[in-house]
Design a protein around this motif. Structure first.
Motif, PDB file in Angstrom:
ATOM      1  N   SER A 136     -21.104 -14.082   4.649  1.00 13.18           N
ATOM      2  CA  SER A 136     -21.140 -12.961   5.148  1.00 13.18           C
ATOM      3  C   SER A 136     -20.589 -11.891   4.323  1.00 13.18           C
ATOM      4  N   LEU A 137     -19.980 -12.148   3.327  1.00 16.21           N
ATOM      5  CA  LEU A 137     -19.627 -11.418   2.426  1.00 16.21           C
ATOM      6  C   LEU A 137     -20.709 -11.029   1.435  1.00 16.21           C
ATOM      7  N   GLY A 138     -21.517 -12.083   1.043  1.00 13.82           N
ATOM      8  CA  GLY A 138     -22.621 -11.712   0.341  1.00 13.82           C
ATOM      9  C   GLY A 138     -23.548 -10.752   1.130  1.00 13.82           C
ATOM     10  N   GLY A 139     -24.658 -10.249   0.413  1.00 12.57           N
ATOM     11  CA  GLY A 139     -25.426  -9.336   1.207  1.00 12.57           C
ATOM     12  C   GLY A 139     -26.886  -9.792   0.982  1.00 12.57           C
ATOM     13  N   MET A 140     -27.216 -10.918   1.267  1.00 12.93           N
ATOM     14  CA  MET A 140     -28.536 -11.348   1.118  1.00 12.93           C
ATOM     15  C   MET A 140     -29.149 -11.632   2.566  1.00 12.93           C
ATOM     16  N   ALA A 141     -30.246 -10.624   2.720  1.00 10.81           N
ATOM     17  CA  ALA A 141     -30.698 -10.453   4.140  1.00 10.81           C
ATOM     18  C   ALA A 141     -31.247 -11.766   4.549  1.00 10.81           C
ATOM     19  N   GLY A 142     -31.885 -12.660   3.863  1.00  9.00           N
ATOM     20  CA  GLY A 142     -32.416 -14.012   4.289  1.00  9.00           C
ATOM     21  C   GLY A 142     -31.367 -14.699   4.862  1.00  9.00           C
ATOM     22  N   PRO A 173     -23.335 -11.638   9.746  1.00 13.04           N
ATOM     23  CA  PRO A 173     -21.999 -11.879   9.108  1.00 13.04           C
ATOM     24  C   PRO A 173     -21.042 -11.640  10.287  1.00 13.04           C
ATOM     25  N   ILE A 174     -19.741 -12.445   9.612  1.00  8.49           N
ATOM     26  CA  ILE A 174     -18.693 -12.314  10.688  1.00  8.49           C
ATOM     27  C   ILE A 174     -18.045 -10.724  10.799  1.00  8.49           C
ATOM     28  N   PRO A 175     -17.352 -10.607  11.810  1.00  4.67           N
ATOM     29  CA  PRO A 175     -16.967  -9.081  11.837  1.00  4.67           C
ATOM     30  C   PRO A 175     -16.338  -8.654  10.780  1.00  4.67           C
ATOM     31  N   ASN A 176     -16.174  -7.167  10.685  1.00  9.33           N
ATOM     32  CA  ASN A 176     -15.651  -6.401   9.712  1.00  9.33           C
ATOM     33  C   ASN A 176     -15.659  -6.919   8.147  1.00  9.33           C
ATOM     34  N   ILE A 177     -17.233  -6.908   7.780  1.00  9.81           N
ATOM     35  CA  ILE A 177     -17.573  -7.072   6.574  1.00  9.81           C
ATOM     36  C   ILE A 177     -18.623  -5.868   6.435  1.00  9.81           C
ATOM     37  N   HIS A 178     -18.369  -4.997   5.450  1.00  8.55           N
ATOM     38  CA  HIS A 178     -19.390  -3.714   5.394  1.00  8.55           C
ATOM     39  C   HIS A 178     -19.960  -3.749   4.153  1.00  8.55           C
ATOM     40  N   HIS A 179     -21.403  -3.655   4.128  1.00 10.11           N
ATOM     41  CA  HIS A 179     -22.274  -3.588   2.983  1.00 10.11           C
ATOM     42  C   HIS A 179     -22.713  -2.276   2.339  1.00 10.11           C
ATOM     43  N   ILE A 180     -22.372  -1.875   1.288  1.00  8.58           N
ATOM     44  CA  ILE A 180     -22.875  -0.643   0.545  1.00  8.58           C
ATOM     45  C   ILE A 180     -24.165  -1.293  -0.301  1.00  8.58           C
ATOM     46  N   ASN A 181     -24.968  -0.023  -0.890  1.00  4.18           N
ATOM     47  CA  ASN A 181     -26.097  -0.457  -1.536  1.00  4.18           C
ATOM     48  C   ASN A 181     -25.524  -1.006  -3.131  1.00  4.18           C
TER      49      ASN A 181
END
Ligand code: PXG
Length: 465
Positions: free
Chosen positions: A165-171, A179-187
């Motif tokens: 969830s922390l990771g930002g791998m779309a696959g 992801p689990i709630p309250n994780i936010h991804h920037i570019n």
């Protein structure tokens, strides 16, 4: 009778593997059809497979075998510890010497006031620890709603529910309800692919400021932490422009956001310093470690935590821990690995000898018709493959087609290099010598040349429209 079946013919091993072994990050059905490669032993920077090929391991296993293969000292440390105390836990008012000694050693090696270690069995587990740690930290400080963790697209932080969830791998996010709630991804700060018309410096600043924008949008009182790899590894060895990290540090300081550096790949010498945080000039509150901590000889990871976080967490019962937190055999192996890294000056060898030697050759790869960008930090490098350098064009073929062709030619030429879409990445053992680097580049050059022939033959040297 031994259950290790290295002596069986390759085809039989492959058939057994296909029948019973599900591989990570693989389409097991096609893997079974193709047949897996069976690695039987290794020494230094070379692997041997069941057919007797000697393969130069340009990936140090999976970015982890920093001291190289075949070090008897680590095998002896494991055997000694297994005889003396193979297992005991560190729960319930108990400890043991390997965990004590390793925690103290890590506190000595880690920069600043990162003086406290929570052990885990892997990088994924350690990042799960970090999620609970930072949320508990703010809750203990009377701010339970300060629980959002900001991360980055195309980051890799592990494969468990929390760390993926922390990771930002779309696959990865497409499977299994994350992801689990309250994780936010920037570019991410990937100038080659996403920088458009900006200079790398402008782009680095713009991408760092996305953190500030996200904090302002979500609310300063809602954001607990920002997590990032100093150099993105599994995402394709993305080295941020120089302007990026100072701005990230400024923003974390300004808004009272905990900074978590995921050092699972960058740690223990990979970038030419003990930690990648030192290379990019940041001061994290928490560092995630694994991989190079034991050079992969035993599974162990952990979180190194600063004085203030440790103080707050220590005032409550932190309801978290793993059976193998501080496992004595893994800890003894890690200690022996750190002794070798220190006594053999491996980090200096990287910084002063092989990283500069390799950088010269790596940078020159941009001369190759397939290569648009060549970047390297210490001994982790990447090249971006392109059909048209000037416009930084992507290929018309599906992402990864060209990278895969190159990777297969590396295999054929007895070199292990990984592809991430249409980037190739490298991360050899840190003990590699200049002569071995020369040999590696003979194989890289030949693999790129062979790949180019195939790509041209198939008419794939075409930019996406
Ligand atoms: N953080 C980072 C930065 C990593 O690279 C993890 C956490 C998770 O560690 P464990 O020990 O749980 O795997 C990693 C792991 C790849 C690849 O294909 C990279 C990793 C794992 C598997 C594959 O490059 N890195």
């Amino acid at each position: 009778m031994s259950t290790i079946t290295n002596h069986m013919p390759t085809a039989e091993l492959q058939a057994l593997d296909a029948a019973h072994h599900l591989h990570p990050f693989s389409t097991n059905e096609s893997l079974a059809d193709e047949g897996v490669r069976v690695i039987t032993r290794a020494k230094g920077v070379y692997l041997t497979d069941s057919e007797g090929h000697e393969i130069l391991d340009g990936m140090a296993g999976l970015w982890c075998v920093n001291i190289g293969y075949g070090r008897d000292e680590l095998a002896d440390a494991a055997a000694r510890q297994m005889r003396e105390l193979p297992y005991y836990n560190t729960f319930f008012k108990t400890t043991h010497t390997p965990a004590i000694a390793l925690a103290a050693k890590l506190a000595e090696l880690a920069p600043g006031d990162l003086n406290h270690v929570f052990f885990a069995g892997s990088g994924s587990e350690a990042n799960d620890t970090n999620i609970r740690l930072v949320r508990t930290y703010w809750a203990e400080k009377g701010q339970p709603d300060k629980n959002i963790i900001i991360s980055r697209k195309n980051a890799y932080h592990g494969s468990s529910v929390g760390s993926a969830s922390l990771g930002g791998m779309a696959g990865m996010h497409a499977q299994g309800g994350i992801p689990i709630p309250n994780i936010h991804h920037i570019n991410q700060p990937n100038w080659w692919a996403e920088g458009g018309d900006m200079s790398p410096e402008e782009f680095g600043l713009a991408r760092a400021r996305e953190l500030e924008e996200a904090i302002q949008e979500l609310g300063e009182d809602r954001v607990a932490a920002f997590i990032a790899e100093p150099v993105q590894g599994a995402g394709g060895v993305i080295i941020a422009p120089d302007t990026y990290w100072p701005e990230i540090q400024r923003i974390c300081d300004k808004y009272d956001i905990l900074l978590i550096a995921d050092e699972v790949i960058c740690g223990f010498g990979r970038t030419g310093n003990w930690f990648g945080s030192q290379t990019v000039g940041i001061k994290p509150h928490i560092m995630t470690i694994a991989k190079g901590l034991s050079s992969g000889y035993a599974p162990i990871g952990g979180s190194i935590v600063c004085d203030e976080v440790a103080r707050v967490i220590s005032a409550t019962e932190f309801n978290h821990g793993y059976t193998y937190s501080g496992h004595p055999v893994a800890a003894a192996v890690a200690l022996e690995n750190l002794r070798i890294l220190e006594e053999e000056n491996v980090v200096d060898h990287v910084r002063n000898v092989v990283a500069p030697y390799m950088k010269k050759k790596w940078d020159a790869l941009v001369e190759h018709p397939l290569v648009g960008e060549a970047k390297i930090a210490g001994l982790m490098g990447s090249i971006a493959l392109t059909p048209e350098k000037a416009s930084r064009a992507k290929f018309a073929s599906d992402p990864g087609t060209i990278g895969y062709i190159c990777r297969e030619h590396c295999f054929k030429n007895n070199l292990i290099m990984r592809h991430v879409d249409d980037r190739l990445v490298i991360s050899p053992p840190l003990v590699i010598t200049p002569a071995e680097i020369d040999e590696m580049f003979v194989r890289i050059q030949k693999s790129l040349d062979d790949a180019l022939v195939e790509i041209n033959e198939k008419g794939l040297m075409k930019p996406a429209s």
